[in-house]
Structures are given as structure tokens and as C-alpha cells.
Scaffold this motif. Structure first.
Motif, PDB file in Angstrom:
ATOM      1  N   LEU A  20     -14.615 -15.580  20.898  1.00 13.39           N
ATOM      2  CA  LEU A  20     -13.975 -14.536  21.696  1.00 13.39           C
ATOM      3  C   LEU A  20     -14.077 -13.150  21.064  1.00 13.39           C
ATOM      4  O   LEU A  20     -14.024 -12.139  21.765  1.00 13.39           O
ATOM      5  N   LYS A  21     -14.219 -13.097  19.755  1.00 13.14           N
ATOM      6  CA  LYS A  21     -14.188 -11.818  19.035  1.00 13.14           C
ATOM      7  C   LYS A  21     -15.321 -10.904  19.472  1.00 13.14           C
ATOM      8  O   LYS A  21     -16.455 -11.338  19.618  1.00 13.14           O
ATOM      9  N   SER A  22     -14.973  -9.636  19.679  1.00 14.79           N
ATOM     10  CA  SER A  22     -15.994  -8.624  19.958  1.00 14.79           C
ATOM     11  C   SER A  22     -15.436  -7.251  19.615  1.00 14.79           C
ATOM     12  O   SER A  22     -14.225  -7.033  19.715  1.00 14.79           O
ATOM     13  N   PRO A  23     -16.299  -6.318  19.233  1.00 21.19           N
ATOM     14  CA  PRO A  23     -15.831  -4.956  18.944  1.00 21.19           C
ATOM     15  C   PRO A  23     -15.145  -4.306  20.151  1.00 21.19           C
ATOM     16  O   PRO A  23     -14.162  -3.588  19.990  1.00 21.19           O
ATOM     17  N   ASP A  24     -15.638  -4.573  21.355  1.00 19.72           N
ATOM     18  CA  ASP A  24     -15.018  -3.993  22.547  1.00 19.72           C
ATOM     19  C   ASP A  24     -13.604  -4.522  22.745  1.00 19.72           C
ATOM     20  O   ASP A  24     -12.694  -3.766  23.106  1.00 19.72           O
ATOM     21  N   LYS A  25     -13.403  -5.818  22.521  1.00 19.29           N
ATOM     22  CA  LYS A  25     -12.057  -6.388  22.653  1.00 19.29           C
ATOM     23  C   LYS A  25     -11.128  -5.835  21.579  1.00 19.29           C
ATOM     24  O   LYS A  25      -9.963  -5.546  21.849  1.00 19.29           O
ATOM     25  N   LEU A 144      -1.274 -10.365  17.622  1.00 17.44           N
ATOM     26  CA  LEU A 144      -2.501  -9.701  18.053  1.00 17.44           C
ATOM     27  C   LEU A 144      -3.507 -10.806  18.324  1.00 17.44           C
ATOM     28  O   LEU A 144      -3.750 -11.650  17.459  1.00 17.44           O
ATOM     29  N   ALA A 145      -4.069 -10.826  19.529  1.00 17.86           N
ATOM     30  CA  ALA A 145      -4.946 -11.941  19.901  1.00 17.86           C
ATOM     31  C   ALA A 145      -5.876 -11.532  21.033  1.00 17.86           C
ATOM     32  O   ALA A 145      -5.673 -10.504  21.689  1.00 17.86           O
ATOM     33  N   TYR A 146      -6.862 -12.362  21.260  1.00  9.67           N
ATOM     34  CA  TYR A 146      -7.731 -12.224  22.422  1.00  9.67           C
ATOM     35  C   TYR A 146      -7.105 -13.052  23.546  1.00  9.67           C
ATOM     36  O   TYR A 146      -6.491 -14.089  23.306  1.00  9.67           O
ATOM     37  N   GLY A 147      -7.247 -12.574  24.776  1.00  6.05           N
ATOM     38  CA  GLY A 147      -6.630 -13.249  25.909  1.00  6.05           C
ATOM     39  C   GLY A 147      -7.003 -14.711  26.017  1.00  6.05           C
ATOM     40  O   GLY A 147      -6.198 -15.537  26.444  1.00  6.05           O
ATOM     41  N   GLY A 148      -8.215 -15.064  25.605  1.00  5.20           N
ATOM     42  CA  GLY A 148      -8.676 -16.447  25.666  1.00  5.20           C
ATOM     43  C   GLY A 148      -7.972 -17.377  24.698  1.00  5.20           C
ATOM     44  O   GLY A 148      -8.183 -18.594  24.737  1.00  5.20           O
TER      45      GLY A 148
END
Length: 176
Positions: A20-25, A144-148
Motif C-alpha cells: 500500500l505504501k506510496s509517496p503520494d499516499k 497513521l495508516a493507509y486506508g487499505g
């Protein structure tokens, strides 16, 4: 559920988070955090992100630039302390931490996680440091997390405390 029983979940969600990790996220999480009511507070306990965790290095910089008090985790005698940010660090468990400092209270505790559920409970790494810290310190518990990384439910123990909110790339999710 024991730590051993949670171990396969930790492996699964760590692999998922890496995908899921990305610079945009990470930029969107930073933006959503800066626009949240949390940013209005004055003191922040912030983890130093590593691997596939949501990036906190830019958050730390923005907080310092805004004149906020920034505290980082320091493990001392088996206990996690929130100590003032300084450039003087050492590696503990592969994570940079301040070499010294006294435990200070923080209004907002930014928390790492592998997954979180609809009730605000988080799956951590199994060390229990954050759970013990939450039990002993007041402050807004913000993941702090990604929505997925969101799931319907996670196993929890009687000592687990839910987060107050999670900041993702899509916005802020609040829990009651």
C-alpha cells in the motif's frame, strides 16, 4: 488471543502495508494531518517511521517548523518514554531514538500500526510498548495508516485501548 496467535496476522498486514505504501499516499496523509484539528495542539509524541510505515519524518519537520513540541519514543529499561526531539540518536531495535531525555506528556500521540478496525483498535508489533504507554499517559491516540489497512474487526485483549482517530490518505476517521 496470545502474541503467538496474532503473529500470522502481523505477517499478513505487514506485507499488505508494504504493498500500500506510496509517496503520494504519504503526502496525502501529511496534508490530512496538517488540516486536522490535531495540528492545532502544541505537543506531539511521534514515532520515527521505518520500512513501510506511514512517513513521519515530514510530519516531524512540519511540527518543528511550526514551533510545536516534538517528542520521540525512547526505550529505557523496558519501558517506552516520550522524550524531546534532538539530533542525538542511537539505534534501538533498528529504530533511531534519542540517546537521553526525560519522559514528557504529549497532547497527541501519533501511533504506528499494522491494521486498525472499525472500533479504533489497532494491531501493533507485539511488544506492548504502546499499550503500556496508553495505559499510563493521557493524550489523543492517533494512528497513521493507509486506508487499505482498515478491517472490520481485530482480536483484542482486555488491556487494549482504542485509538481516538486514524489519519489516512483519504482523510481522518474518528472513533467514539
Amino acid at each position: 488471543m496470545t502474541n503467538e496467535e496474532k503473529s500470522p496476522l502481523r505477517v499478513k498486514f505487514k506485507e499488505l502495508r508494504a504493498k500500500l505504501k506510496s509517496p503520494d499516499k504519504d503526502k496525502a496523509i501529511l496534508r490530512n494531518f496538517l488540516m486536522s484539528p490535531f495540528f492545532e495542539r502544541t505537543s506531539f509524541f511521534v514515532y520515527h517511521s521505518i520500512d513501510s510505515e506511514a512517513d513521519t519524518l515530514k510530519i516531524i519537520k512540519m511540527l518543528l517548523d511550526a514551533g510545536k513540541e516534538v517528542l520521540l519514543p525512547r526505550i529505557h529499561k523496558g519501558k517506552m518514554l516520550a522524550v524531546p526531539y534532538s539530533g542525538d540518536t542511537e539505534l534501538v531495535f533498528g529504530i533511531p531514538q534519542p540517546k537521553s531525555g526525560l519522559d514528557c506528556p504529549a497532547e497527541v500521540i501519533l501511533t504506528p500500526l499494522l491494521a486498525f478496525d472499525k472500533d479504533g483498535f489497532r494491531l501493533g508489533y507485539g511488544g506492548g510498548y504502546y499499550d503500556k504507554y496508553f495505559a499510563e499517559h493521557k493524550g489523543l491516540r492517533v494512528g497513521l495508516a493507509y486506508g487499505g489497512q482498515a478491517v472490520d474487526s481485530l482480536p483484542r485483549d482486555k488491556f487494549d485501548l482504542p485509538l481516538h482517530a486514524v489519519v489516512t490518505e483519504a482523510g481522518v476517521r474518528y472513533f467514539t
